[in-house]
Design an enzyme around this catalytic site. Structure first.
Site, PDB file in Angstrom:
ATOM      1  CE  LYS A 197       7.252 -21.510 -46.930  1.00 16.96           C
ATOM      2  NZ  LYS A 197       6.499 -22.298 -45.936  1.00 16.96           N
ATOM      3  N   GLY A 249      -1.915 -19.189 -51.620  1.00 16.78           N
ATOM      4  CA  GLY A 249      -2.087 -18.852 -50.210  1.00 16.78           C
ATOM      5  C   GLY A 249      -2.968 -17.629 -50.072  1.00 16.78           C
ATOM      6  CB  SER A 250      -3.460 -15.306 -47.298  1.00 17.18           C
ATOM      7  OG  SER A 250      -2.140 -14.868 -47.106  1.00 17.18           O
ATOM      8  CB  THR A 251      -5.645 -11.966 -50.958  1.00 14.97           C
ATOM      9  OG1 THR A 251      -6.470 -12.908 -51.660  1.00 14.97           O
ATOM     10  CG2 THR A 251      -5.574 -10.694 -51.773  1.00 14.97           C
ATOM     11  CD  GLU A 252      -2.008 -10.217 -44.383  1.00 17.71           C
ATOM     12  OE1 GLU A 252      -2.881 -11.046 -44.066  1.00 17.71           O
ATOM     13  OE2 GLU A 252      -1.210  -9.718 -43.589  1.00 17.71           O
ATOM     14  N   GLY A 254       0.099 -12.895 -51.033  1.00 16.71           N
ATOM     15  CA  GLY A 254       0.220 -12.746 -52.490  1.00 16.71           C
ATOM     16  C   GLY A 254       0.607 -11.324 -52.859  1.00 16.71           C
ATOM     17  CD  GLU A 271      -5.579 -20.998 -56.045  1.00 16.03           C
ATOM     18  OE1 GLU A 271      -6.370 -20.186 -55.514  1.00 16.03           O
ATOM     19  OE2 GLU A 271      -5.394 -22.138 -55.629  1.00 16.03           O
ATOM     20  CB  CYS A 305      -8.638 -21.139 -52.259  1.00 17.36           C
ATOM     21  SG  CYS A 305      -8.315 -22.456 -53.412  1.00 17.36           S
ATOM     22  CD  GLU A 402      -9.761 -17.343 -48.448  1.00 16.84           C
ATOM     23  OE1 GLU A 402      -8.720 -16.690 -48.276  1.00 16.84           O
ATOM     24  OE2 GLU A 402      -9.888 -18.207 -49.317  1.00 16.84           O
TER      25      GLU A 402
HETATM   26  P1  NAI Z   1      -0.326 -17.755 -45.848  1.00 20.80           P
HETATM   27  O1  NAI Z   1      -0.656 -17.098 -47.105  1.00 20.80           O
HETATM   28  O2  NAI Z   1       0.376 -16.972 -44.796  1.00 20.80           O
HETATM   29  O3  NAI Z   1       0.586 -19.037 -46.119  1.00 20.80           O
HETATM   30  C1  NAI Z   1       0.706 -19.703 -47.351  1.00 20.80           C
HETATM   31  C2  NAI Z   1       2.171 -20.041 -47.593  1.00 20.80           C
HETATM   32  O4  NAI Z   1       2.932 -18.841 -47.750  1.00 20.80           O
HETATM   33  C3  NAI Z   1       2.856 -20.795 -46.482  1.00 20.80           C
HETATM   34  O5  NAI Z   1       3.744 -21.731 -47.047  1.00 20.80           O
HETATM   35  C4  NAI Z   1       3.627 -19.716 -45.759  1.00 20.80           C
HETATM   36  O6  NAI Z   1       4.749 -20.198 -45.049  1.00 20.80           O
HETATM   37  C5  NAI Z   1       4.051 -18.831 -46.884  1.00 20.80           C
HETATM   38  N1  NAI Z   1       4.351 -17.450 -46.528  1.00 20.80           N
HETATM   39  C6  NAI Z   1       3.850 -16.715 -45.505  1.00 20.80           C
HETATM   40  N2  NAI Z   1       4.344 -15.459 -45.554  1.00 20.80           N
HETATM   41  C7  NAI Z   1       5.167 -15.399 -46.628  1.00 20.80           C
HETATM   42  C8  NAI Z   1       5.948 -14.365 -47.211  1.00 20.80           C
HETATM   43  N3  NAI Z   1       5.982 -13.140 -46.719  1.00 20.80           N
HETATM   44  N4  NAI Z   1       6.651 -14.643 -48.325  1.00 20.80           N
HETATM   45  C9  NAI Z   1       6.597 -15.869 -48.866  1.00 20.80           C
HETATM   46  N5  NAI Z   1       5.890 -16.881 -48.350  1.00 20.80           N
HETATM   47  C10 NAI Z   1       5.173 -16.655 -47.246  1.00 20.80           C
HETATM   48  O7  NAI Z   1      -1.632 -18.359 -45.247  1.00 20.80           O
HETATM   49  P2  NAI Z   1      -1.905 -18.703 -43.703  1.00 20.80           P
HETATM   50  O8  NAI Z   1      -1.355 -17.681 -42.793  1.00 20.80           O
HETATM   51  O9  NAI Z   1      -1.427 -20.056 -43.490  1.00 20.80           O
HETATM   52  O10 NAI Z   1      -3.476 -18.615 -43.660  1.00 20.80           O
HETATM   53  C11 NAI Z   1      -4.102 -17.364 -43.380  1.00 20.80           C
HETATM   54  C12 NAI Z   1      -5.325 -17.204 -44.214  1.00 20.80           C
HETATM   55  O11 NAI Z   1      -4.964 -17.216 -45.579  1.00 20.80           O
HETATM   56  C13 NAI Z   1      -6.355 -18.310 -44.094  1.00 20.80           C
HETATM   57  O12 NAI Z   1      -7.212 -18.120 -43.039  1.00 20.80           O
HETATM   58  C14 NAI Z   1      -7.052 -18.206 -45.402  1.00 20.80           C
HETATM   59  O13 NAI Z   1      -8.025 -17.213 -45.337  1.00 20.80           O
HETATM   60  C15 NAI Z   1      -5.964 -17.788 -46.354  1.00 20.80           C
HETATM   61  N6  NAI Z   1      -5.412 -18.932 -47.103  1.00 20.80           N
HETATM   62  C16 NAI Z   1      -5.842 -19.113 -48.370  1.00 20.80           C
HETATM   63  C17 NAI Z   1      -5.392 -20.191 -49.092  1.00 20.80           C
HETATM   64  C18 NAI Z   1      -5.849 -20.424 -50.471  1.00 20.80           C
HETATM   65  O14 NAI Z   1      -5.656 -21.489 -51.003  1.00 20.80           O
HETATM   66  N7  NAI Z   1      -6.422 -19.469 -51.119  1.00 20.80           N
HETATM   67  C19 NAI Z   1      -4.478 -21.168 -48.532  1.00 20.80           C
HETATM   68  C20 NAI Z   1      -4.039 -20.853 -47.199  1.00 20.80           C
HETATM   69  C21 NAI Z   1      -4.521 -19.781 -46.527  1.00 20.80           C
END
Ligand code: NAI
Length: 795
Positions: A197, A249-252, A254, A271, A305, A402
């Site tokens: 996804k 994605g985000s730690t939250e 994760g 990650e 990240c 972050e």
């Molecule tokens: P996110 O962590 O919400 O999104 C990443 C992925 O997870 C997306 O594909 C999203 O649709 C999916 N997702 C969201 N909620 C989910 C859930 N409950 N279960 C399964 N999948 C879910 O990140 P977001 O909201 O796009 O960005 C917010 C903050 O997160 C950013 O400002 C940044 O600080 C951090 N982030 C960190 C990343 C990294 O590579 N470490 C990448 C993206 C965001």
């Protein structure tokens, strides 16, 4: 000045760039060919969303809509998982070579379509075309080439391993196609099938990739792409037909995924975020360091990240360096991402722009000084000025959270020691960059940083051959390299192992019990000393025939806390040479052998005489095995296609909580504690709940074996209570838990707080008497984490 009307001489004098737009025509033709509407890619075909819902994806540089994309529902996810499951047997039946050819074909196809993919990435994400064209897409191709190689070598290099099965993969928006490659290439190379996804802001290159899968005749169902938002991601995480989840994605989120998968047997790799330090020493080549910094924090608008978002400057050069950085920032060009001469493009979405702005404002309110260059931003689209925050307190929100934007938070330090302390003063541990002309200082600092990747005199170096991933709350598991492949494999015996049923020791020779020791009282063992339990309570321990064997203390929260403190103080064990650690383990073996007869006699009462003898013999052998491993489980030196070497070091996790098996009190303890201790970790162990008196035999041996105090701590007690304290303890880095399904699920669920690394037996029975199951690399791989240190060479 109008660039079009300027003479060549005028252009030369001002050195101003003219517009250099990349031609998006081919990409627009491709989008139009799809009528700018995309369904899900399931079982090799395009499917409209089951609920008929679409969402828009737009160009952050222009705010214009690009296409409608299917919003995935539970039914769509279900269809995709079923397609992946159906495709699995035939995919696994293919020879390694056949699978390798598909990965190779995908790499070739990516190269052939690289321009179209780069433009598509840029208009969907807002990143400069220079980056998508020269960095993202070439790395995507490299990843598939490299993993074509692993697919070819799989059987030779990973004998006895099997694929996880159906893998659910969820990726973010910052490197959409590259994250897809990091996920899909190793999964396919190891014989898994996938449902991926992409992020809702950037789904398009994943859909273009789906088309490449068709073009290379990849068997239907091996790769499935379902688009949608977090709700779709959640449905994938919770789907019972998925064997492994890989998330970036985000730690939250994760954390939420870790919680959602705790009750299942899904393997998990995460990650997550970072707040990586960029450390510049006074002896650094400052001009190179400034260029590195530009790359470290303004690459991809800082939405990275591993961005070097915390600048740590040695105090003596802080003023000079700040002036240099600000002068360089004034030359950064922010503008249309499709312009080939742009340094900083658009922020991915309005919500992200607002988040960045809000965090910067909070930082200023907390006392930071904000500096931004006087450069013009485009009048429309989502842009944010490169930002330099100084006077940042280490506890400020902008030093801790972050930001994921083009914002640098600067701080100063005086000594290397202070630099390390500041650098590690974060819950994250993804990456770090060190700038110094002294190789000694650089490597000394690198070894002390809690980070999965350390770049010396360079930054943002990535390669498929080198693992990438974090320590602490930056997640666990690695992507890339050999360690990345292990995330998609399991030992075949473990996958096939039966559910743990609590056997009755009577079945193991209770009739043979002779002369059980009566009324023996053992203590806790903390920091190398015997200790009374805080609670003042003990429990009676009874043998196979119900006879009283002795009393064992009931450890409680306070005892665990003391033991963790003792373990933390014993961290010097990690720095003891491997040779010396081996010597201690041999010495333990020697002393256990000397006390063998009495240990057998006491243990007999719990497990029967034959079994007791076998446990002692096997434990001595296990001690020899891990003494042997201490100086042989080496890292690697990678040779990426740049003028760098990447040193992959195996580092211990730190302090580890251990719940020991109930049924094999001695051998079970050694089988799990030894890999941890051999690796340099300090352990807080809860010995067998069934026969906690084993603690007494153990510490008597340890006390005479030169084991430094605190390396192994023993807290007997009720497993369910002590597991809770261990799992929730923020100063433990990892938890290993052996038990039934519900205990393993509890270990995973309760350790979500600081995202400890977790190893469990998944409620399966491990035969510790069988060397194939009970010892070796698999345990060591979990007892270490890999740190990749990149060092450039040449002028
Ligand atoms: P996110 O962590 O919400 O999104 C990443 C992925 O997870 C997306 O594909 C999203 O649709 C999916 N997702 C969201 N909620 C989910 C859930 N409950 N279960 C399964 N999948 C879910 O990140 P977001 O909201 O796009 O960005 C917010 C903050 O997160 C950013 O400002 C940044 O600080 C951090 N982030 C960190 C990343 C990294 O590579 N470490 C990448 C993206 C965001």
């Amino acid at each position: 000045m109008n660039h079009k009307t300027m003479s060549v001489l005028e252009k030369y004098k001002t050195m101003e760039y003219g517009p250099a737009p990349e031609d998006p025509k081919e990409t627009l033709v491709w989008l139009d060919a799809h009528k700018r509407q995309f369904g899900h890619f399931i079982a090799g075909k395009w499917h409209p969303p089951a609920e008929g819902k679409y969402f828009e994806t737009s160009d952050p540089a222009t705010a214009e809509k690009i296409a409608d994309v299917a919003q995935g529902s539970g039914a769509d996810v279900d269809a995709a998982v079923k397609a992946a499951r159906a495709a699995l047997p035939a995919w696994q039946k293919l020879s390694c070579h056949e699978r390798a050819k598909f990965l190779y074909a995908l790499a070739r196809q990516i190269q052939k379509h690289s321009r179209r993919l780069a433009v598509l990435e840029t208009i969907d994400n807002g990143k400069p075309i220079r980056e998508s064209r020269d960095i993202d897409i070439p790395l995507v191709a490299r990843h598939f080439y490299h993993h074509a190689g692993w697919a070819q070598l799989l059987e030779q290099e990973f004998p006895g391993h099997t694929a996880c099965g159906v893998v659910g993969q969820i990726i973010p928006w910052n490197f959409p196609l590259l994250m897809l490659a990091w996920k899909i290439a190793p999964a396919l190379a190891t014989g898994n099938t996938v449902v991926l996804k992409p992020a809702e802001f950037t789904p398009l290159t994943a859909l273009a990739f789906a088309e490449l899968c068709v073009e290379v005749d990849l068997p239907a169902g091996v790769v499935n792409i379902v688009t949608g938002d977090g709700v779709t991601g959640e449905a994938l995480v919770k789907h019972p037909g998925v064997d492994k989840i890989a998330f970036t994605g985000s730690t939250e989120v994760g954390r939420a995924i870790r919680r959602a998968t705790a009750q299942s047997h899904k393997k998990l790799s995460l990650e997550l975020g970072g707040k990586s330090p960029f450390i510049i020493f006074e002896d650094a080549d400052l001009d190179s360091a400034v260029e590195g910094l530009v790359d470290g924090i303004w690459f991809n608008q800082g939405q990275v990240c591993c961005a070097g978002s915390r600048l740590l400057m040695q105090e003596s050069i802080a003023g000079k360096l700040t002036r240099k950085v600000q002068a360089r920032m004034s030359t950064l060009r922010v503008g249309s991402p499709l312009d080939k001469a742009i340094d900083v493009g658009a922020i991915v979405a309005k919500v992200q722009l607002e988040r960045i702005d809000s965090l910067v404002k909070q930082g200023i309110a907390e006392g930071a000084t904000c500096w931004q260059p006087e450069i013009a931003l485009p009048s429309r689209g989502l842009y944010y000025k490169p930002t330099f925050l100084s006077n940042v307190h280490p506890t400020s929100i902008v030093a801790q959270q972050e930001i994921f934007g083009p914002v640098l938070a600067a701080m100063t330090f005086r000594t290397p020691k202070e630099a390390v302390e500041l650098a590690n003063n974060t819950a994250y541990g993804l990456a770090a960059s060190i700038w110094s002309e002294s190789i000694n200082v650089s490597l000394h600092v690198a070894s002390q940083l809690k980070a999965g990747v350390v770049w010396v005199n360079c930054t943002n170096m990535f390669d498929a051959a080198c693992g990438f991933g974090g320590y602490r709350e930056s997640g666990y598991g690695r992507e890339g390299g050999r360690e990345g492949l292990l995330e998609y494999l399991e030992p075949a015996w473990f996958k096939g192992a039966k559910k743990l049923s609590v056997e009755s020791p009577a079945a193991n020779g209770a009739a043979e019990v002779a002369n059980p020791a009566i009324d023996r009282t053992v203590k806790l063992y903390i920091g190398g000393k015997q200790a009374r339990p805080d609670s003042g309570y003990s429990v009676e321990v009874r043998g196979v025939n119900g006879q009283l064997l002795g009393e064992s203390p009931l450890g409680n929260r306070k005892d665990i806390r003391n033991a963790v403190e003792a373990a933390r103080k014993a961290e010097a064990w990690a720095k003891t040479t491997a040779h010396n650690r081996a010597q201690v383990l041999y010495y333990i073996a020697e002393n256990l052998a000397q006390r063998g007869a009495e240990t057998v006699q006491r243990l007999s009462a719990a497990v029967g005489a034959t079994r007791a003898q076998q446990e002692v013999d096997a434990s001595i052998e296990r001690l020899f095995s891990y003494a042997a491993w201490t100086d042989k489980f080496d890292g690697a030196v990678h040779n990426p296609p740049f003028r760098n070497i990447a040193i992959a070091m195996n580092e211990p996790l730190g302090t580890v909580g251990l719940i020991c098996p109930a049924e094999t009190p001695l051998l079970g303890f050694f089988s799990l504690a030894l890999p941890l201790v051999a690796a340099g970790n300090a352990v807080v162990a809860v010995p067998s709940e069934k026969y906690p008196l084993i603690a007494g035999d153990l510490y008597q041996v340890f006390e005479t074996s030169d084991l430094p105090g605190g390396v192994i701590n023993l807290v007997p007690g009720r497993v369910s209570e002590l597991l809770k304290t261990l799992a929730e303890h923020d100063d433990l880095d990892a938890i290993w838990c052996y038990g039934d399904e519900s205990l393993c699920a509890t270990a995973k669920a309760l350790s979500v707080g600081n995202l400890k690394q977790v190893w469990t037996n998944e409620g399966r029975a491990i035969d510790f008497f069988d060397k194939h199951q009970g010892e070796g690399r698999w345990y060591l791989e979990h007892a270490y984490q890999v740190k990749n240190i990149w060092v450039p060479y040449g002028e």
